[in-house]
Design a protein around this motif. Structure first.
Motif, PDB file in Angstrom:
ATOM      1  N   LEU A  75       6.308   2.436   2.217  1.00  0.00           N
ATOM      2  CA  LEU A  75       5.914   1.676   1.033  1.00  0.00           C
ATOM      3  C   LEU A  75       5.870   0.184   1.342  1.00  0.00           C
ATOM      4  CD1 LEU A  75       8.395   3.514  -1.343  1.00  0.00           C
ATOM      5  CD2 LEU A  75       5.930   3.923  -1.199  1.00  0.00           C
ATOM      6  N   ARG A  76       5.031  -0.523   0.609  1.00  0.00           N
ATOM      7  CA  ARG A  76       4.950  -1.973   0.745  1.00  0.00           C
ATOM      8  C   ARG A  76       4.466  -2.549  -0.581  1.00  0.00           C
ATOM      9  NH1 ARG A  76       1.348  -2.182   4.772  1.00  0.00           N
ATOM     10  NH2 ARG A  76      -0.420  -2.997   3.641  1.00  0.00           N
ATOM     11  N   ILE A  77       5.024  -3.671  -0.959  1.00  0.00           N
ATOM     12  CA  ILE A  77       4.521  -4.419  -2.106  1.00  0.00           C
ATOM     13  C   ILE A  77       4.102  -5.785  -1.593  1.00  0.00           C
ATOM     14  CG2 ILE A  77       5.055  -5.480  -4.334  1.00  0.00           C
ATOM     15  CD1 ILE A  77       7.058  -3.208  -4.811  1.00  0.00           C
ATOM     16  N   GLU A  78       2.848  -6.134  -1.833  1.00  0.00           N
ATOM     17  CA  GLU A  78       2.312  -7.432  -1.437  1.00  0.00           C
ATOM     18  C   GLU A  78       2.022  -8.248  -2.691  1.00  0.00           C
ATOM     19  OE1 GLU A  78      -1.231  -7.109   0.932  1.00  0.00           O
ATOM     20  OE2 GLU A  78      -0.245  -5.864   2.443  1.00  0.00           O
ATOM     21  N   GLU A  79       2.561  -9.443  -2.747  1.00  0.00           N
ATOM     22  CA  GLU A  79       2.226 -10.359  -3.830  1.00  0.00           C
ATOM     23  C   GLU A  79       0.919 -11.043  -3.455  1.00  0.00           C
ATOM     24  OE1 GLU A  79       3.468 -10.758  -6.720  1.00  0.00           O
ATOM     25  OE2 GLU A  79       5.562 -10.147  -6.636  1.00  0.00           O
ATOM     26  N   ARG A  80      -0.103 -10.800  -4.239  1.00  0.00           N
ATOM     27  CA  ARG A  80      -1.402 -11.432  -4.004  1.00  0.00           C
ATOM     28  C   ARG A  80      -1.679 -12.403  -5.153  1.00  0.00           C
ATOM     29  NH1 ARG A  80      -4.739  -6.035  -2.045  1.00  0.00           N
ATOM     30  NH2 ARG A  80      -3.452  -5.634  -0.197  1.00  0.00           N
ATOM     31  N   GLU A  81      -2.717 -13.183  -5.011  1.00  0.00           N
ATOM     32  CA  GLU A  81      -3.012 -14.213  -6.001  1.00  0.00           C
ATOM     33  C   GLU A  81      -3.193 -13.640  -7.409  1.00  0.00           C
ATOM     34  OE1 GLU A  81      -6.345 -17.601  -6.512  1.00  0.00           O
ATOM     35  OE2 GLU A  81      -5.370 -17.456  -4.543  1.00  0.00           O
ATOM     36  N   ASP A  82      -3.801 -12.463  -7.508  1.00  0.00           N
ATOM     37  CA  ASP A  82      -4.060 -11.888  -8.830  1.00  0.00           C
ATOM     38  C   ASP A  82      -3.024 -10.848  -9.247  1.00  0.00           C
ATOM     39  OD1 ASP A  82      -4.902 -10.193  -6.836  1.00  0.00           O
ATOM     40  OD2 ASP A  82      -6.715  -9.543  -7.875  1.00  0.00           O
ATOM     41  N   GLY A  83      -1.914 -10.753  -8.536  1.00  0.00           N
ATOM     42  CA  GLY A  83      -0.850  -9.822  -8.895  1.00  0.00           C
ATOM     43  C   GLY A  83      -0.364  -9.047  -7.684  1.00  0.00           C
ATOM     44  N   ALA A  84       0.664  -8.272  -7.898  1.00  0.00           N
ATOM     45  CA  ALA A  84       1.242  -7.483  -6.807  1.00  0.00           C
ATOM     46  C   ALA A  84       0.412  -6.222  -6.566  1.00  0.00           C
ATOM     47  CB  ALA A  84       2.674  -7.107  -7.134  1.00  0.00           C
ATOM     48  N   VAL A  85       0.452  -5.759  -5.332  1.00  0.00           N
ATOM     49  CA  VAL A  85      -0.203  -4.511  -4.946  1.00  0.00           C
ATOM     50  C   VAL A  85       0.840  -3.625  -4.281  1.00  0.00           C
ATOM     51  CG1 VAL A  85      -2.000  -3.449  -3.535  1.00  0.00           C
ATOM     52  CG2 VAL A  85      -2.438  -5.627  -4.670  1.00  0.00           C
ATOM     53  N   TYR A  86       0.953  -2.395  -4.760  1.00  0.00           N
ATOM     54  CA  TYR A  86       1.866  -1.387  -4.234  1.00  0.00           C
ATOM     55  C   TYR A  86       1.052  -0.536  -3.278  1.00  0.00           C
ATOM     56  CZ  TYR A  86       5.175   2.599  -4.622  1.00  0.00           C
ATOM     57  OH  TYR A  86       6.071   3.617  -4.395  1.00  0.00           O
ATOM     58  N   PRO A  94      -3.006   8.349   5.134  1.00  0.00           N
ATOM     59  CA  PRO A  94      -3.653   7.085   4.799  1.00  0.00           C
ATOM     60  C   PRO A  94      -2.965   6.412   3.610  1.00  0.00           C
ATOM     61  CG  PRO A  94      -5.202   8.929   4.590  1.00  0.00           C
ATOM     62  CD  PRO A  94      -3.872   9.497   4.967  1.00  0.00           C
ATOM     63  N   SER A  95      -3.052   5.093   3.585  1.00  0.00           N
ATOM     64  CA  SER A  95      -2.405   4.357   2.498  1.00  0.00           C
ATOM     65  C   SER A  95      -3.312   4.286   1.279  1.00  0.00           C
ATOM     66  CB  SER A  95      -2.019   2.952   2.964  1.00  0.00           C
ATOM     67  OG  SER A  95      -3.157   2.244   3.359  1.00  0.00           O
ATOM     68  N   THR A  96      -2.677   4.182   0.122  1.00  0.00           N
ATOM     69  CA  THR A  96      -3.365   4.034  -1.155  1.00  0.00           C
ATOM     70  C   THR A  96      -2.790   2.818  -1.860  1.00  0.00           C
ATOM     71  OG1 THR A  96      -3.646   6.439  -1.329  1.00  0.00           O
ATOM     72  CG2 THR A  96      -3.910   5.161  -3.354  1.00  0.00           C
ATOM     73  N   VAL A 109       4.679  -2.199 -13.343  1.00  0.00           N
ATOM     74  CA  VAL A 109       3.792  -1.043 -13.409  1.00  0.00           C
ATOM     75  C   VAL A 109       2.590  -1.308 -12.511  1.00  0.00           C
ATOM     76  CG1 VAL A 109       2.319   0.371 -14.905  1.00  0.00           C
ATOM     77  CG2 VAL A 109       4.488  -0.533 -15.772  1.00  0.00           C
ATOM     78  N   PHE A 110       2.223  -0.282 -11.734  1.00  0.00           N
ATOM     79  CA  PHE A 110       1.053  -0.336 -10.858  1.00  0.00           C
ATOM     80  C   PHE A 110       0.130   0.812 -11.245  1.00  0.00           C
ATOM     81  CE2 PHE A 110       4.723  -1.810  -8.429  1.00  0.00           C
ATOM     82  CZ  PHE A 110       4.271  -3.019  -7.919  1.00  0.00           C
ATOM     83  N   GLU A 111      -1.190   0.590 -11.120  1.00  0.00           N
ATOM     84  CA  GLU A 111      -2.142   1.649 -11.464  1.00  0.00           C
ATOM     85  C   GLU A 111      -3.300   1.693 -10.477  1.00  0.00           C
ATOM     86  OE1 GLU A 111      -3.340   0.949 -15.526  1.00  0.00           O
ATOM     87  OE2 GLU A 111      -1.413   1.643 -16.308  1.00  0.00           O
ATOM     88  N   ASN A 112      -3.833   2.917 -10.318  1.00  0.00           N
ATOM     89  CA  ASN A 112      -5.045   3.144  -9.547  1.00  0.00           C
ATOM     90  C   ASN A 112      -5.775   4.307 -10.217  1.00  0.00           C
ATOM     91  OD1 ASN A 112      -7.041   4.045  -7.799  1.00  0.00           O
ATOM     92  ND2 ASN A 112      -5.862   3.661  -5.955  1.00  0.00           N
ATOM     93  N   PRO A 113      -6.739   3.994 -11.092  1.00  0.00           N
ATOM     94  CA  PRO A 113      -7.436   5.058 -11.831  1.00  0.00           C
ATOM     95  C   PRO A 113      -8.283   5.967 -10.943  1.00  0.00           C
ATOM     96  CG  PRO A 113      -8.439   2.917 -12.271  1.00  0.00           C
ATOM     97  CD  PRO A 113      -7.211   2.663 -11.455  1.00  0.00           C
ATOM     98  N   ASP A 114      -8.599   5.532  -9.723  1.00  0.00           N
ATOM     99  CA  ASP A 114      -9.424   6.340  -8.827  1.00  0.00           C
ATOM    100  C   ASP A 114      -8.619   7.324  -7.989  1.00  0.00           C
ATOM    101  OD1 ASP A 114     -11.725   4.970  -9.685  1.00  0.00           O
ATOM    102  OD2 ASP A 114     -11.373   3.368  -8.225  1.00  0.00           O
ATOM    103  N   HIS A 115      -7.292   7.245  -8.040  1.00  0.00           N
ATOM    104  CA  HIS A 115      -6.450   8.140  -7.253  1.00  0.00           C
ATOM    105  C   HIS A 115      -6.226   9.428  -8.039  1.00  0.00           C
ATOM    106  CE1 HIS A 115      -2.640   9.322  -5.114  1.00  0.00           C
ATOM    107  NE2 HIS A 115      -3.444   9.042  -4.111  1.00  0.00           N
ATOM    108  N   ASP A 116      -6.087  10.564  -7.336  1.00  0.00           N
ATOM    109  CA  ASP A 116      -5.901  11.833  -8.037  1.00  0.00           C
ATOM    110  C   ASP A 116      -4.545  11.893  -8.740  1.00  0.00           C
ATOM    111  OD1 ASP A 116      -4.514  11.983  -5.656  1.00  0.00           O
ATOM    112  OD2 ASP A 116      -5.280  13.947  -5.073  1.00  0.00           O
ATOM    113  N   PHE A 117      -3.469  11.733  -8.010  1.00  0.00           N
ATOM    114  CA  PHE A 117      -2.129  11.702  -8.591  1.00  0.00           C
ATOM    115  C   PHE A 117      -1.181  11.089  -7.590  1.00  0.00           C
ATOM    116  CE2 PHE A 117       2.067  13.095  -9.741  1.00  0.00           C
ATOM    117  CZ  PHE A 117       2.059  12.974 -11.116  1.00  0.00           C
ATOM    118  N   PRO A 118      -0.334  10.211  -8.023  1.00  0.00           N
ATOM    119  CA  PRO A 118      -0.279   9.625  -9.359  1.00  0.00           C
ATOM    120  C   PRO A 118      -1.338   8.537  -9.523  1.00  0.00           C
ATOM    121  CG  PRO A 118       1.392   8.616  -7.978  1.00  0.00           C
ATOM    122  CD  PRO A 118       0.721   9.685  -7.147  1.00  0.00           C
TER     123      PRO A 118
END
Length: 157
Positions: A75-86, A94-96, A109-118
């Motif tokens: 796992l990794r959390i990156e703080e980017r200019e427009d918010g964090a990415v998990y 492969p990473s998602t 809270v993190f979201e990815n509507p294109d991922h199957d689950f979660p």
């Protein structure tokens, strides 16, 4: 426009643009509350997070059954200019990426509507527990993982 007025207007505009370009990213609540070792009450599932290192946090999750690893995740959390990415890489695959959609002092809270689950990953904490929830965006398939701080042996306290 008179030369003097033009010079003033130009200097004023240049100052505004320079201060905007040099502005630091929006201040966000720190995620240091996630740091440490967290384990399910029976010690069969564990998640470990580093202290924030600049814009990065590193973590891993492990689930065991009968002392055999049945699941692991980098796992990794990156703080980017427009918010964090998990960023999750389950079982060495492969990473998602999941983008931050909400944050308070002790939750994110993190979201990815294109991922199957979660499609939605939520972390929350209090003084003694870290709670991770995963689900689809509509809330279906909700799974909740409540973890306490690890003892020295990796089991929960």
């Amino acid at each position: 426009m008179a030369p003097r007025a033009f010079a003033f207007a130009f200097t004023f505009a240049a100052t505004i643009l320079a201060s905007t370009a040099c502005a630091s990213p929006v201040a966000r609540a720190p995620l240091d509350w996630m740091s440490g070792c967290w384990a399910h009450e029976h010690g069969d599932t564990k998640e470990v997070w580093s202290e924030p290192e600049g814009e990065l946090m590193f973590g891993y999750g492990v689930s065991k059954r009968d002392d055999r690893v049945v699941f692991f995740e980098e796992l990794r959390i990156e703080e980017r200019e427009d918010g964090a990415v998990y960023i999750a890489s389950p079982n060495g695959g492969p990473s998602t990426e999941f983008t931050e959609t909400e944050r308070t002092g002790l939750s994110i809270v993190f979201e990815n509507p294109d991922h199957d689950f979660p499609q939605r990953i939520e972390y929350g904490a209090n003084r003694i527990a870290l709670v991770a929830k995963i689900a689809k965006l509509d809330g279906s398939g909700l799974q909740t993982f409540s973890m306490d701080r690890c003892k020295d042996d990796g089991e929960s306290e």
